[in-house]
Design a protein around this motif. Sequence first.
Motif, PDB file in Angstrom:
ATOM      1  N   PHE A  16      43.959 -11.931  17.041  1.00  0.00           N
ATOM      2  CA  PHE A  16      44.962 -11.689  15.998  1.00  0.00           C
ATOM      3  C   PHE A  16      46.292 -12.323  16.386  1.00  0.00           C
ATOM      4  O   PHE A  16      46.613 -12.428  17.567  1.00  0.00           O
ATOM      5  N   LEU A  21      49.619  -8.178  15.259  1.00  0.00           N
ATOM      6  CA  LEU A  21      49.518  -7.088  16.251  1.00  0.00           C
ATOM      7  C   LEU A  21      50.798  -6.258  16.276  1.00  0.00           C
ATOM      8  O   LEU A  21      50.760  -5.032  16.407  1.00  0.00           O
ATOM      9  N   SER A  28      55.651   5.354  11.993  1.00  0.00           N
ATOM     10  CA  SER A  28      55.056   6.089  10.875  1.00  0.00           C
ATOM     11  C   SER A  28      55.871   5.997   9.589  1.00  0.00           C
ATOM     12  O   SER A  28      57.098   6.013   9.610  1.00  0.00           O
TER      13      SER A  28
ATOM     14  N   GLU B  15      54.727  11.535  12.841  1.00  0.00           N
ATOM     15  CA  GLU B  15      55.317  10.551  13.761  1.00  0.00           C
ATOM     16  C   GLU B  15      54.371  10.370  14.956  1.00  0.00           C
ATOM     17  O   GLU B  15      53.746  11.337  15.417  1.00  0.00           O
ATOM     18  N   PHE B  16      54.290   9.153  15.442  1.00  0.00           N
ATOM     19  CA  PHE B  16      53.383   8.860  16.566  1.00  0.00           C
ATOM     20  C   PHE B  16      54.178   8.574  17.836  1.00  0.00           C
ATOM     21  O   PHE B  16      55.302   8.066  17.777  1.00  0.00           O
ATOM     22  N   LEU B  21      51.590   4.115  19.523  1.00  0.00           N
ATOM     23  CA  LEU B  21      51.913   2.931  18.711  1.00  0.00           C
ATOM     24  C   LEU B  21      51.693   1.651  19.504  1.00  0.00           C
ATOM     25  O   LEU B  21      51.213   0.650  18.970  1.00  0.00           O
ATOM     26  N   SER B  22      52.011   1.708  20.787  1.00  0.00           N
ATOM     27  CA  SER B  22      51.805   0.536  21.630  1.00  0.00           C
ATOM     28  C   SER B  22      50.309   0.191  21.722  1.00  0.00           C
ATOM     29  O   SER B  22      49.931  -0.986  21.665  1.00  0.00           O
ATOM     30  N   MET B  24      48.180   0.613  19.496  1.00  0.00           N
ATOM     31  CA  MET B  24      47.759   0.019  18.219  1.00  0.00           C
ATOM     32  C   MET B  24      47.824  -1.509  18.268  1.00  0.00           C
ATOM     33  O   MET B  24      47.146  -2.185  17.503  1.00  0.00           O
ATOM     34  N   SER B  25      48.658  -2.035  19.153  1.00  0.00           N
ATOM     35  CA  SER B  25      48.806  -3.494  19.278  1.00  0.00           C
ATOM     36  C   SER B  25      47.926  -4.085  20.372  1.00  0.00           C
ATOM     37  O   SER B  25      48.147  -5.220  20.778  1.00  0.00           O
ATOM     38  N   THR B  26      46.974  -3.328  20.861  1.00  0.00           N
ATOM     39  CA  THR B  26      46.064  -3.861  21.875  1.00  0.00           C
ATOM     40  C   THR B  26      45.456  -5.186  21.385  1.00  0.00           C
ATOM     41  O   THR B  26      44.896  -5.236  20.294  1.00  0.00           O
ATOM     42  N   PRO B  27      45.582  -6.247  22.180  1.00  0.00           N
ATOM     43  CA  PRO B  27      44.977  -7.522  21.749  1.00  0.00           C
ATOM     44  C   PRO B  27      43.467  -7.375  21.516  1.00  0.00           C
ATOM     45  O   PRO B  27      42.845  -6.443  22.031  1.00  0.00           O
ATOM     46  N   SER B  28      42.923  -8.292  20.755  1.00  0.00           N
ATOM     47  CA  SER B  28      41.536  -8.171  20.327  1.00  0.00           C
ATOM     48  C   SER B  28      40.553  -8.007  21.483  1.00  0.00           C
ATOM     49  O   SER B  28      40.704  -8.616  22.539  1.00  0.00           O
ATOM     50  N   PRO B 202      47.593   6.843  13.937  1.00  0.00           N
ATOM     51  CA  PRO B 202      47.696   6.381  12.548  1.00  0.00           C
ATOM     52  C   PRO B 202      46.403   6.573  11.742  1.00  0.00           C
ATOM     53  O   PRO B 202      45.298   6.610  12.310  1.00  0.00           O
ATOM     54  N   VAL B 254      38.650  -0.988  16.675  1.00  0.00           N
ATOM     55  CA  VAL B 254      38.948  -1.098  18.113  1.00  0.00           C
ATOM     56  C   VAL B 254      40.365  -0.614  18.443  1.00  0.00           C
ATOM     57  O   VAL B 254      40.566   0.198  19.352  1.00  0.00           O
ATOM     58  N   GLN B 255      41.367  -1.090  17.698  1.00  0.00           N
ATOM     59  CA  GLN B 255      42.756  -0.740  18.026  1.00  0.00           C
ATOM     60  C   GLN B 255      43.031   0.744  17.773  1.00  0.00           C
ATOM     61  O   GLN B 255      43.712   1.395  18.566  1.00  0.00           O
TER      62      GLN B 255
END
Lengths: 384, 384
Positions: A16, A21, A28, B15-16, B21-22, B24-28, B202, B254-255
């Motif tokens: 991605f 990302l 939120s 709220e997270f 939240l970090s 959630m941005s895990t690379p693929s 989320p 995955v994320q």
Amino acid sequence: MSSARKLTFIPGPIEFSDAVLSAMSTPSQAHTSPEFVPVFQQVLKDLRKVFKSTDSKSQAFVLNGSGTLGWDIAGANLLNANESALVLSTGFFSDSFADALKVYTDDVDIIEADSFGASIDLKKVESALSNKKYNLITITQTDTSSGVLTDVKSISSLVKKISPDTLIVVDGVCATACEPLEFDLWGIDYALTASQKAIGVPSGLSISFVSSRALDKALSKEKPTAYFASLKRWLPIMKAYESGSGAYFATPAVQLIHALNVSLKELLAVNDSIDARIEAHKVASDSFKDKIESIGLNLVPQSRDVAAHGLSVIWFPEGVDGGKLLGGIREKGFQLATGIYKDYKTKYFRVGHMGVTAVGERKAELDQCFEAIKDTLIELGYKK
Amino acid sequence: MSSARKLTFIPGPIEFSDAVLSAMSTPSQAHTSPEFVPVFQQVLKDLRKVFKSTDSKSQAFVLNGSGTLGWDIAGANLLNANESALVLSTGFFSDSFADALKVYTDDVDIIEADSFGASIDLKKVESALSNKKYNLITITQTDTSSGVLTDVKSISSLVKKISPDTLIVVDGVCATACEPLEFDLWGIDYALTASQKAIGVPSGLSISFVSSRALDKALSKEKPTAYFASLKRWLPIMKAYESGSGAYFATPAVQLIHALNVSLKELLAVNDSIDARIEAHKVASDSFKDKIESIGLNLVPQSRDVAAHGLSVIWFPEGVDGGKLLGGIREKGFQLATGIYKDYKTKYFRVGHMGVTAVGERKAELDQCFEAIKDTLIELGYKK
């Protein structure tokens, strides 16, 4: 290349973009808030450009789910229990679509490609449509198990000619945004895809596009056969968001929809159209397949005409241990995919080339991936 | 407080935490890769601690979806078309669960609370179970529309005594991880929740826990009535991941699963147990409700005994315009939720207090939220 992180070169999930990302980490927001509604609105509008539909009576749907959920949406909304479906199968995913439809009707016929890697014989489709009235036909545009590309345009044209009442359903999970699709022009009724392939967003979204004719069918269905997958329940919600107001049926995946909004901007960057992105995938695919064939490997699709552009499906060369090959490539930093179709599953492998590492700012990584394949083959003693 | 970003104090999404939240941005990562499989494995193991089950024959399921999809999972897997369900309703979400079950059987009876804000009369449940054999009963632990908490323990005990064959289904969407639930001890058969409430992730995941008895029923079902929502299809996948190997039916998110893994660590931080987290929600809820009542506002739940701890549902005070109140609070940086139940929907509002802003490192924000409510009331001329 460092082996610290493996780059994902499977046919979905893909790599991605950083911007996508980053949007995944959006703090939120309430799902009906003035912050989120315009984002979802933009997504629903932009999806019209991806599917090529200007008919205001057609509708994009974005649900929490996956490509597989799209099969339930088709079965639950577009088939009554006494109705019939014709499935065109070029591999594992087309067969699975048939399995899903069998939940909703017993009357599912399958036309299989003559062999693994072959395309569908149009004469068989013509004959089937002439001999039996089907309520629905499914076309898997790219079957991710075989890499075979099916000619949606020609088949749709055939359906329109022989059996115009048959609803045309396209599984574009591995095709949408990397293969041409003209929803209005070709008369498609239901096109389904998912977020994690050429759409360029992490897994978690079922994305589909529905014609007014298919919506009429869904709205008139005698007895609902799904709740979450019901188009009738979601239609007012999607219409509300697209018109700029929030509505509630089930909580949308706020962060994934933010990511989708960012990705769609990337997909539509040239002339606010998907065309350039699709053409770029063809160029990347042709180049990669040329290189693969230049070192003596053979593609599973039986000709370039029937080879999809979002992935390359490649026979392991004789004498090379498939597990060792993929393991060696992984050591070099590239995660590829094994086979998945019946008895052939240990005989071939798959390389995804969609999105940012095929046609985006990181497209050099696809070249590096090819080098890793070539180098590992050499290490394993392979000679062209 | 700056109004730049509105803090989400609705009863989900919440709220997270920054760590969630970090993630959630895990690379693929490939969904069957050695990088992802142990993450999903850990999630499935940790969910046993959240639901309080040590029975190795029970199973956690994490699917792309939402809480609503959990209703389809119950209907499609645990009910045959000729079977009956008893729904206990304390509001909009319990009623909607009944609507979902009606997709799968015509025989759905509802016991409603005597009035909005009241709990279920156990005598009515006892009488219904004594007079008719139900295959399944649903208990909405917290109905997010009314804020009413239903006593799952007492009702389960009643079911076990009067109708032990009846499968016990708990909707814990707004309760799991903030209200006690003893899956094994109370004899629950199917508990469903979603990611975006007290689970702290989320929206995008349907999370559920299934007893061996419910799995037996799902596996023996004569004819499947869903494909994506089929426990039979997902069971080998979840078992594989939990035992440390990848498997495929549909692509997992995955994320979101990475984010869930991070959040579960936060939820289980004290003694590797959910107990402290649940107790902390009770403390936060009691304190917030005390303050709300101290300024003369009234809760919708008719007593504290039947008030849920993940949210507070509050009548608008007489003479105060609800829209102006919520608008003013929003101006101060806090997004609250309107009502959602029938004729009452314009007469009350809802404040979510789950997760990081109620019991985590940002819990001072719940106090600030209360101050925003109080200040806005004063601005609007409200006097206790």
